[in-house]
Design a protein around this motif. Sequence first.
Motif, PDB file in Angstrom:
ATOM      1  N   GLU A 169     -47.732   1.870  54.417  1.00 45.78           N
ATOM      2  CA  GLU A 169     -48.811   0.932  54.703  1.00 45.78           C
ATOM      3  C   GLU A 169     -49.273   0.224  53.426  1.00 45.78           C
ATOM      4  O   GLU A 169     -49.563  -0.967  53.431  1.00 45.78           O
ATOM      5  CB  GLU A 169     -49.984   1.640  55.383  1.00 45.78           C
ATOM      6  N   PHE A 170     -49.360   0.975  52.326  1.00 45.24           N
ATOM      7  CA  PHE A 170     -49.697   0.377  51.033  1.00 45.24           C
ATOM      8  C   PHE A 170     -48.597  -0.613  50.648  1.00 45.24           C
ATOM      9  O   PHE A 170     -48.882  -1.710  50.178  1.00 45.24           O
ATOM     10  CB  PHE A 170     -49.820   1.445  49.945  1.00 45.24           C
ATOM     11  N   ASN A 171     -47.354  -0.207  50.838  1.00 47.68           N
ATOM     12  CA  ASN A 171     -46.225  -1.066  50.502  1.00 47.68           C
ATOM     13  C   ASN A 171     -46.313  -2.392  51.259  1.00 47.68           C
ATOM     14  O   ASN A 171     -46.156  -3.467  50.672  1.00 47.68           O
ATOM     15  CB  ASN A 171     -44.916  -0.345  50.836  1.00 47.68           C
ATOM     16  N   LYS A 172     -46.592  -2.320  52.552  1.00 45.84           N
ATOM     17  CA  LYS A 172     -46.701  -3.526  53.381  1.00 45.84           C
ATOM     18  C   LYS A 172     -47.842  -4.426  52.906  1.00 45.84           C
ATOM     19  O   LYS A 172     -47.670  -5.632  52.726  1.00 45.84           O
ATOM     20  CB  LYS A 172     -46.909  -3.116  54.844  1.00 45.84           C
ATOM     21  N   ALA A 173     -49.022  -3.836  52.685  1.00 47.10           N
ATOM     22  CA  ALA A 173     -50.194  -4.622  52.268  1.00 47.10           C
ATOM     23  C   ALA A 173     -49.982  -5.255  50.895  1.00 47.10           C
ATOM     24  O   ALA A 173     -50.323  -6.419  50.672  1.00 47.10           O
ATOM     25  CB  ALA A 173     -51.441  -3.744  52.262  1.00 47.10           C
ATOM     26  N   LEU A 174     -49.400  -4.498  49.968  1.00 43.15           N
ATOM     27  CA  LEU A 174     -49.163  -5.029  48.619  1.00 43.15           C
ATOM     28  C   LEU A 174     -48.064  -6.079  48.634  1.00 43.15           C
ATOM     29  O   LEU A 174     -48.129  -7.052  47.880  1.00 43.15           O
ATOM     30  CB  LEU A 174     -48.822  -3.883  47.658  1.00 43.15           C
ATOM     31  N   ASN A 175     -47.075  -5.907  49.498  1.00 45.52           N
ATOM     32  CA  ASN A 175     -46.024  -6.909  49.619  1.00 45.52           C
ATOM     33  C   ASN A 175     -46.602  -8.224  50.158  1.00 45.52           C
ATOM     34  O   ASN A 175     -46.203  -9.305  49.728  1.00 45.52           O
ATOM     35  CB  ASN A 175     -44.899  -6.398  50.512  1.00 45.52           C
ATOM     36  N   GLU A 176     -47.553  -8.137  51.089  1.00 43.40           N
ATOM     37  CA  GLU A 176     -48.216  -9.339  51.593  1.00 43.40           C
ATOM     38  C   GLU A 176     -48.951 -10.072  50.467  1.00 43.40           C
ATOM     39  O   GLU A 176     -48.901 -11.298  50.377  1.00 43.40           O
ATOM     40  CB  GLU A 176     -49.202  -8.975  52.716  1.00 43.40           C
ATOM     41  N   LEU A 177     -49.616  -9.293  49.609  1.00 48.69           N
ATOM     42  CA  LEU A 177     -50.299  -9.881  48.440  1.00 48.69           C
ATOM     43  C   LEU A 177     -49.309 -10.630  47.566  1.00 48.69           C
ATOM     44  O   LEU A 177     -49.543 -11.770  47.166  1.00 48.69           O
ATOM     45  CB  LEU A 177     -50.923  -8.775  47.577  1.00 48.69           C
ATOM     46  N   THR A 178     -48.207  -9.959  47.261  1.00 46.01           N
ATOM     47  CA  THR A 178     -47.182 -10.545  46.398  1.00 46.01           C
ATOM     48  C   THR A 178     -46.593 -11.800  47.027  1.00 46.01           C
ATOM     49  O   THR A 178     -46.366 -12.797  46.342  1.00 46.01           O
ATOM     50  CB  THR A 178     -46.071  -9.519  46.120  1.00 46.01           C
TER      51      THR A 178
ATOM     52  N   LYS B  69     -71.174  12.542  51.637  1.00 43.56           N
ATOM     53  CA  LYS B  69     -69.820  12.707  52.160  1.00 43.56           C
ATOM     54  C   LYS B  69     -69.764  12.187  53.603  1.00 43.56           C
ATOM     55  O   LYS B  69     -68.793  11.539  54.003  1.00 43.56           O
ATOM     56  CB  LYS B  69     -69.420  14.186  52.094  1.00 43.56           C
ATOM     57  N   GLY B  70     -70.829  12.453  54.354  1.00 39.50           N
ATOM     58  CA  GLY B  70     -70.903  11.969  55.734  1.00 39.50           C
ATOM     59  C   GLY B  70     -70.856  10.453  55.807  1.00 39.50           C
ATOM     60  O   GLY B  70     -70.189   9.881  56.681  1.00 39.50           O
ATOM     61  N   ALA B  71     -71.548   9.785  54.870  1.00 40.61           N
ATOM     62  CA  ALA B  71     -71.548   8.316  54.845  1.00 40.61           C
ATOM     63  C   ALA B  71     -70.157   7.791  54.498  1.00 40.61           C
ATOM     64  O   ALA B  71     -69.693   6.803  55.088  1.00 40.61           O
ATOM     65  CB  ALA B  71     -72.573   7.800  53.839  1.00 40.61           C
ATOM     66  N   PHE B  72     -69.477   8.449  53.549  1.00 38.83           N
ATOM     67  CA  PHE B  72     -68.118   8.023  53.205  1.00 38.83           C
ATOM     68  C   PHE B  72     -67.226   8.119  54.440  1.00 38.83           C
ATOM     69  O   PHE B  72     -66.526   7.167  54.793  1.00 38.83           O
ATOM     70  CB  PHE B  72     -67.536   8.867  52.065  1.00 38.83           C
ATOM     71  N   TYR B  73     -67.263   9.292  55.103  1.00 39.40           N
ATOM     72  CA  TYR B  73     -66.375   9.497  56.251  1.00 39.40           C
ATOM     73  C   TYR B  73     -66.809   8.704  57.489  1.00 39.40           C
ATOM     74  O   TYR B  73     -66.009   8.513  58.397  1.00 39.40           O
ATOM     75  CB  TYR B  73     -66.234  10.992  56.560  1.00 39.40           C
ATOM     76  N   TYR B  74     -68.018   8.228  57.513  1.00 37.88           N
ATOM     77  CA  TYR B  74     -68.444   7.322  58.575  1.00 37.88           C
ATOM     78  C   TYR B  74     -67.670   6.001  58.466  1.00 37.88           C
ATOM     79  O   TYR B  74     -67.258   5.420  59.457  1.00 37.88           O
ATOM     80  CB  TYR B  74     -69.959   7.060  58.486  1.00 37.88           C
ATOM     81  N   HIS B  75     -67.460   5.556  57.236  1.00 37.10           N
ATOM     82  CA  HIS B  75     -66.792   4.268  56.997  1.00 37.10           C
ATOM     83  C   HIS B  75     -65.278   4.395  56.905  1.00 37.10           C
ATOM     84  O   HIS B  75     -64.560   3.459  57.290  1.00 37.10           O
ATOM     85  CB  HIS B  75     -67.338   3.631  55.718  1.00 37.10           C
TER      86      HIS B  75
ATOM     87  N   LYS C  99     -61.924   7.173  57.468  1.00 34.02           N
ATOM     88  CA  LYS C  99     -61.454   8.491  57.918  1.00 34.02           C
ATOM     89  C   LYS C  99     -60.749   9.244  56.794  1.00 34.02           C
ATOM     90  O   LYS C  99     -60.813  10.466  56.720  1.00 34.02           O
ATOM     91  CB  LYS C  99     -60.502   8.331  59.103  1.00 34.02           C
ATOM     92  N   THR C 100     -60.049   8.495  55.931  1.00 32.82           N
ATOM     93  CA  THR C 100     -59.283   9.110  54.839  1.00 32.82           C
ATOM     94  C   THR C 100     -59.392   8.237  53.579  1.00 32.82           C
ATOM     95  O   THR C 100     -59.793   7.070  53.653  1.00 32.82           O
ATOM     96  CB  THR C 100     -57.780   9.214  55.208  1.00 32.82           C
ATOM     97  N   LYS C 101     -58.971   8.810  52.495  1.00 30.93           N
ATOM     98  CA  LYS C 101     -58.919   8.045  51.237  1.00 30.93           C
ATOM     99  C   LYS C 101     -57.924   6.889  51.362  1.00 30.93           C
ATOM    100  O   LYS C 101     -58.184   5.787  50.870  1.00 30.93           O
ATOM    101  CB  LYS C 101     -58.517   8.983  50.092  1.00 30.93           C
ATOM    102  N   ASP C 102     -56.798   7.123  52.033  1.00 34.39           N
ATOM    103  CA  ASP C 102     -55.801   6.063  52.182  1.00 34.39           C
ATOM    104  C   ASP C 102     -56.322   4.908  53.038  1.00 34.39           C
ATOM    105  O   ASP C 102     -56.002   3.748  52.779  1.00 34.39           O
ATOM    106  CB  ASP C 102     -54.499   6.607  52.762  1.00 34.39           C
ATOM    107  N   GLU C 103     -57.136   5.211  54.050  1.00 33.36           N
ATOM    108  CA  GLU C 103     -57.744   4.141  54.833  1.00 33.36           C
ATOM    109  C   GLU C 103     -58.638   3.288  53.924  1.00 33.36           C
ATOM    110  O   GLU C 103     -58.634   2.063  54.006  1.00 33.36           O
ATOM    111  CB  GLU C 103     -58.568   4.726  55.986  1.00 33.36           C
ATOM    112  N   MET C 104     -59.387   3.942  53.054  1.00 38.35           N
ATOM    113  CA  MET C 104     -60.223   3.220  52.094  1.00 38.35           C
ATOM    114  C   MET C 104     -59.349   2.415  51.124  1.00 38.35           C
ATOM    115  O   MET C 104     -59.650   1.262  50.815  1.00 38.35           O
ATOM    116  CB  MET C 104     -61.103   4.191  51.300  1.00 38.35           C
ATOM    117  N   GLY C 105     -58.250   3.008  50.662  1.00 44.36           N
ATOM    118  CA  GLY C 105     -57.339   2.318  49.743  1.00 44.36           C
ATOM    119  C   GLY C 105     -56.778   1.037  50.348  1.00 44.36           C
ATOM    120  O   GLY C 105     -56.709   0.000  49.689  1.00 44.36           O
ATOM    121  N   LEU C 106     -56.393   1.107  51.627  1.00 39.74           N
ATOM    122  CA  LEU C 106     -55.893  -0.090  52.314  1.00 39.74           C
ATOM    123  C   LEU C 106     -56.989  -1.139  52.461  1.00 39.74           C
ATOM    124  O   LEU C 106     -56.734  -2.334  52.321  1.00 39.74           O
ATOM    125  CB  LEU C 106     -55.330   0.285  53.689  1.00 39.74           C
TER     126      LEU C 106
END
Length: 196
Positions: free
Chosen positions: A119-128, A40-46, A48-55
């Motif tokens: 933030e997801f909306n913005k990143a996915l819109n850039e993809l599109t 868990k420490g290694a995950f949170y080292y990289h 801060k949140t699940k959404d940060e990882m998702g982005l």
Amino acid sequence: MKKAEATRSMILHKAFELIYVKGYQTTSIDDIIATTQVTKGAFYYHFKTKDEMGLAIINEVLKPTLARSFIEPLQGEQDPLNAIYNLMDSLLMKNEFLKVEYGCPASNFTQEMTPWNSEFNKALNELTQEWTKAITATIERGKKSGVIRKDVNAKQVTTFVMSGYWGIRNLGKLENSKKVYISYLKQLKIYLNSLK
């Protein structure tokens, strides 16, 4: 690649595979930790949140995949109409990663996350937008070379082709069958030929 960078990359790729199968909201950090076998420490080292990882997944995994699988094939083919058809055929029928039962990962993220996370909306819109520009440029190239009629509206064709792809991906997912893809590809070929 340094060990920390390799670990981060591994977390992103394995988390992406897990999310592609299970969905973003139903995949917990504990699921990701169990799959990646990091602490868990290694995950949170990289992240801060699940959404940060998702982005990071969208920007570092989906964007390069989109460029390689969705955009580059359009640039290599001489006939733009064949390029678009062959791209769709490849994505639907031949691509080993994109599984019929899980649909399109970018579409899945869009449906699941854009109502809840700007933030997801913005990143996915850039993809599109990147894919939109690539298809539109392909159609404009066809108009210049005389393969496609001058009166064809490239942006409208792009919207039609892309929405057809996303829609058929969802139908394939619902039916868990590529049969619907075959019907789509037949009609797509007829439609593309009508642009000559």
